[in-house]
Design a protein around this motif. Sequence first.
Motif, PDB file in Angstrom:
ATOM      1  N   THR A  77       0.878  -1.180   0.000  1.00  0.00           N
ATOM      2  CA  THR A  77       0.000   0.000   0.000  1.00  0.00           C
ATOM      3  C   THR A  77       0.907   1.220   0.000  1.00  0.00           C
ATOM      4  OG1 THR A  77      -0.116   0.038   2.411  1.00  0.00           O
ATOM      5  CG2 THR A  77      -1.875  -1.138   1.251  1.00  0.00           C
ATOM      6  N   PRO A  78       0.530   2.276  -0.728  1.00  0.00           N
ATOM      7  CA  PRO A  78       1.389   3.457  -0.808  1.00  0.00           C
ATOM      8  C   PRO A  78       1.707   4.038   0.572  1.00  0.00           C
ATOM      9  CG  PRO A  78      -0.355   3.586  -2.434  1.00  0.00           C
ATOM     10  CD  PRO A  78      -0.672   2.418  -1.548  1.00  0.00           C
ATOM     11  N   PRO A  79       2.959   4.452   0.799  1.00  0.00           N
ATOM     12  CA  PRO A  79       3.341   5.021   2.092  1.00  0.00           C
ATOM     13  C   PRO A  79       2.684   6.383   2.333  1.00  0.00           C
ATOM     14  CG  PRO A  79       5.146   5.183   0.534  1.00  0.00           C
ATOM     15  CD  PRO A  79       4.063   4.408  -0.142  1.00  0.00           C
ATOM     16  N   LYS A  80       2.714   6.840   3.587  1.00  0.00           N
ATOM     17  CA  LYS A  80       2.119   8.141   3.929  1.00  0.00           C
ATOM     18  C   LYS A  80       2.897   9.288   3.305  1.00  0.00           C
ATOM     19  CE  LYS A  80      -0.100   6.742   8.140  1.00  0.00           C
ATOM     20  NZ  LYS A  80      -1.019   7.329   9.046  1.00  0.00           N
ATOM     21  N   GLN A  81       4.215   9.169   3.247  1.00  0.00           N
ATOM     22  CA  GLN A  81       5.047  10.220   2.664  1.00  0.00           C
ATOM     23  C   GLN A  81       5.792   9.678   1.455  1.00  0.00           C
ATOM     24  OE1 GLN A  81       7.566  11.550   5.860  1.00  0.00           O
ATOM     25  NE2 GLN A  81       6.146  13.181   6.397  1.00  0.00           N
ATOM     26  N   SER A  82       6.030  10.575   0.509  1.00  0.00           N
ATOM     27  CA  SER A  82       6.755  10.157  -0.693  1.00  0.00           C
ATOM     28  C   SER A  82       8.261  10.209  -0.439  1.00  0.00           C
ATOM     29  CB  SER A  82       6.405  11.074  -1.858  1.00  0.00           C
ATOM     30  OG  SER A  82       6.978  12.352  -1.640  1.00  0.00           O
ATOM     31  N   GLY A  83       9.001   9.580  -1.330  1.00  0.00           N
ATOM     32  CA  GLY A  83      10.452   9.640  -1.267  1.00  0.00           C
ATOM     33  C   GLY A  83      10.976  10.941  -1.853  1.00  0.00           C
ATOM     34  N   ARG A  84      12.275  11.113  -1.821  1.00  0.00           N
ATOM     35  CA  ARG A  84      12.952  12.270  -2.405  1.00  0.00           C
ATOM     36  C   ARG A  84      14.227  11.786  -3.071  1.00  0.00           C
ATOM     37  NH1 ARG A  84      13.263  17.705  -0.402  1.00  0.00           N
ATOM     38  NH2 ARG A  84      14.500  17.978  -2.258  1.00  0.00           N
ATOM     39  N   PHE A  85      14.631  12.466  -4.116  1.00  0.00           N
ATOM     40  CA  PHE A  85      15.885  12.089  -4.747  1.00  0.00           C
ATOM     41  C   PHE A  85      17.054  12.520  -3.860  1.00  0.00           C
ATOM     42  CE2 PHE A  85      15.381  16.433  -6.318  1.00  0.00           C
ATOM     43  CZ  PHE A  85      16.667  16.936  -6.240  1.00  0.00           C
ATOM     44  N   LEU A  86      18.146  11.832  -3.995  1.00  0.00           N
ATOM     45  CA  LEU A  86      19.377  12.184  -3.292  1.00  0.00           C
ATOM     46  C   LEU A  86      20.463  12.418  -4.328  1.00  0.00           C
ATOM     47  CD1 LEU A  86      19.440   9.518  -0.434  1.00  0.00           C
ATOM     48  CD2 LEU A  86      18.893  11.942  -0.221  1.00  0.00           C
ATOM     49  N   LEU A  87      21.273  13.444  -4.115  1.00  0.00           N
ATOM     50  CA  LEU A  87      22.413  13.685  -4.984  1.00  0.00           C
ATOM     51  C   LEU A  87      23.632  13.008  -4.376  1.00  0.00           C
ATOM     52  CD1 LEU A  87      21.987  17.441  -5.947  1.00  0.00           C
ATOM     53  CD2 LEU A  87      21.485  15.430  -7.320  1.00  0.00           C
ATOM     54  N   VAL A  88      24.257  12.156  -5.140  1.00  0.00           N
ATOM     55  CA  VAL A  88      25.446  11.452  -4.674  1.00  0.00           C
ATOM     56  C   VAL A  88      26.541  11.547  -5.729  1.00  0.00           C
ATOM     57  CG1 VAL A  88      24.154   9.811  -3.260  1.00  0.00           C
ATOM     58  CG2 VAL A  88      24.669   9.237  -5.614  1.00  0.00           C
ATOM     59  N   ASN A  89      27.765  11.453  -5.270  1.00  0.00           N
ATOM     60  CA  ASN A  89      28.902  11.366  -6.169  1.00  0.00           C
ATOM     61  C   ASN A  89      29.387   9.926  -6.099  1.00  0.00           C
ATOM     62  OD1 ASN A  89      31.358  11.362  -7.462  1.00  0.00           O
ATOM     63  ND2 ASN A  89      32.098  13.236  -6.501  1.00  0.00           N
ATOM     64  N   PRO A  90      29.135   9.136  -7.134  1.00  0.00           N
ATOM     65  CA  PRO A  90      29.497   7.721  -7.077  1.00  0.00           C
ATOM     66  C   PRO A  90      31.007   7.490  -6.961  1.00  0.00           C
ATOM     67  CG  PRO A  90      28.725   8.304  -9.266  1.00  0.00           C
ATOM     68  CD  PRO A  90      28.518   9.499  -8.399  1.00  0.00           C
ATOM     69  N   PHE A  91      31.792   8.512  -7.248  1.00  0.00           N
ATOM     70  CA  PHE A  91      33.245   8.394  -7.187  1.00  0.00           C
ATOM     71  C   PHE A  91      33.834   9.105  -5.977  1.00  0.00           C
ATOM     72  CE2 PHE A  91      32.017   8.284 -11.692  1.00  0.00           C
ATOM     73  CZ  PHE A  91      32.438   7.009 -12.010  1.00  0.00           C
ATOM     74  N   ALA A  92      33.002   9.462  -5.006  1.00  0.00           N
ATOM     75  CA  ALA A  92      33.454  10.216  -3.831  1.00  0.00           C
ATOM     76  C   ALA A  92      34.654   9.533  -3.178  1.00  0.00           C
ATOM     77  CB  ALA A  92      32.316  10.361  -2.834  1.00  0.00           C
ATOM     78  N   GLY A  93      35.653  10.341  -2.865  1.00  0.00           N
ATOM     79  CA  GLY A  93      36.845   9.834  -2.196  1.00  0.00           C
ATOM     80  C   GLY A  93      37.861   9.193  -3.122  1.00  0.00           C
ATOM     81  N   SER A  94      37.556   9.101  -4.395  1.00  0.00           N
ATOM     82  CA  SER A  94      38.486   8.463  -5.339  1.00  0.00           C
ATOM     83  C   SER A  94      39.357   9.508  -6.025  1.00  0.00           C
ATOM     84  CB  SER A  94      37.726   7.661  -6.393  1.00  0.00           C
ATOM     85  OG  SER A  94      37.066   8.531  -7.283  1.00  0.00           O
ATOM     86  N   ASN A  95      40.398   9.035  -6.694  1.00  0.00           N
ATOM     87  CA  ASN A  95      41.262   9.935  -7.469  1.00  0.00           C
ATOM     88  C   ASN A  95      40.495  10.575  -8.611  1.00  0.00           C
ATOM     89  OD1 ASN A  95      43.442   9.372  -5.847  1.00  0.00           O
ATOM     90  ND2 ASN A  95      44.217   7.731  -7.165  1.00  0.00           N
ATOM     91  N   MET A  96      39.540   9.837  -9.168  1.00  0.00           N
ATOM     92  CA  MET A  96      38.750  10.372 -10.279  1.00  0.00           C
ATOM     93  C   MET A  96      37.940  11.593  -9.824  1.00  0.00           C
ATOM     94  SD  MET A  96      36.166   8.369 -12.742  1.00  0.00           S
ATOM     95  CE  MET A  96      36.368   8.705 -14.457  1.00  0.00           C
ATOM     96  N   ALA A  97      37.345  11.533  -8.635  1.00  0.00           N
ATOM     97  CA  ALA A  97      36.571  12.658  -8.109  1.00  0.00           C
ATOM     98  C   ALA A  97      37.471  13.861  -7.885  1.00  0.00           C
ATOM     99  CB  ALA A  97      35.873  12.260  -6.817  1.00  0.00           C
ATOM    100  N   SER A  98      38.677  13.631  -7.385  1.00  0.00           N
ATOM    101  CA  SER A  98      39.631  14.723  -7.162  1.00  0.00           C
ATOM    102  C   SER A  98      40.037  15.364  -8.483  1.00  0.00           C
ATOM    103  CB  SER A  98      40.877  14.204  -6.448  1.00  0.00           C
ATOM    104  OG  SER A  98      40.537  13.657  -5.207  1.00  0.00           O
ATOM    105  N   LEU A  99      40.299  14.542  -9.473  1.00  0.00           N
ATOM    106  CA  LEU A  99      40.681  15.050 -10.796  1.00  0.00           C
ATOM    107  C   LEU A  99      39.536  15.848 -11.420  1.00  0.00           C
ATOM    108  CD1 LEU A  99      42.775  15.082 -13.091  1.00  0.00           C
ATOM    109  CD2 LEU A  99      41.729  12.972 -13.938  1.00  0.00           C
ATOM    110  N   ALA A 100      38.319  15.331 -11.308  1.00  0.00           N
ATOM    111  CA  ALA A 100      37.153  16.029 -11.863  1.00  0.00           C
ATOM    112  C   ALA A 100      36.949  17.366 -11.165  1.00  0.00           C
ATOM    113  CB  ALA A 100      35.913  15.162 -11.729  1.00  0.00           C
TER     114      ALA A 100
END
Length: 195
Positions: A77-100
């Motif tokens: 059954t549908p929940p009382k409150q809806s969800g929300r999107f989350l912004l994430v960096n899938p490369f957080a903490g990696s060298n790629m994230a630092s370079l970007a």
Amino acid sequence: MNKFKLIGLALIFAGTLNGCGSLNNTLAEKSKTVEYYRIFDIQTDSDRATVINAASNGLGQNINSANESTPIPNFSTPPKQSGRFLLVNPFAGSNMASLAAANGVSLKVATCDGAVWVAQAIREIQDSSTLKLTSCLWQYENGYHLDVYASFNKKTGGIMQISRSMSDAMAVFVKLVVAITTLCTLSLDTILFRV
């Protein structure tokens, strides 16, 4: 008299440098990115398939391509409150994230855990701009929530700016012609109905 010549030469030199700076700024190719989001509360008794179809059709009018998915809902059954999107960096903490980050690139991705419909869409105008959209539809007790996250990247300046400006001017001209044609048609209809 020599003082005035020297001051005059200094002013001419400063003006020349300022002109070169403006020209360099105009010729410098730049890329600007703006992020934004919108949340729509859709209070309706319509079934899930109808709302998903409407959201998909609305999205399809303004994009070049889309990848849509309709996951199996994680509720009976549908929940009382809806969800929300989350912004994430899938490369957080990696060298790629630092370079970007060092190059001014954002690697944020909107996640839609628990959504009943998810769409990743792109609207691209070659050598001009790119709009990336993530749409998440959540069902809840009172209806649906549609969250839209967008990242808009626009290129400006450089030699290509000449063709971008010309195409923008042409687009404005076409819109003006359409508006005038619509106005004339409406006026003509009004005149014909008065007769």
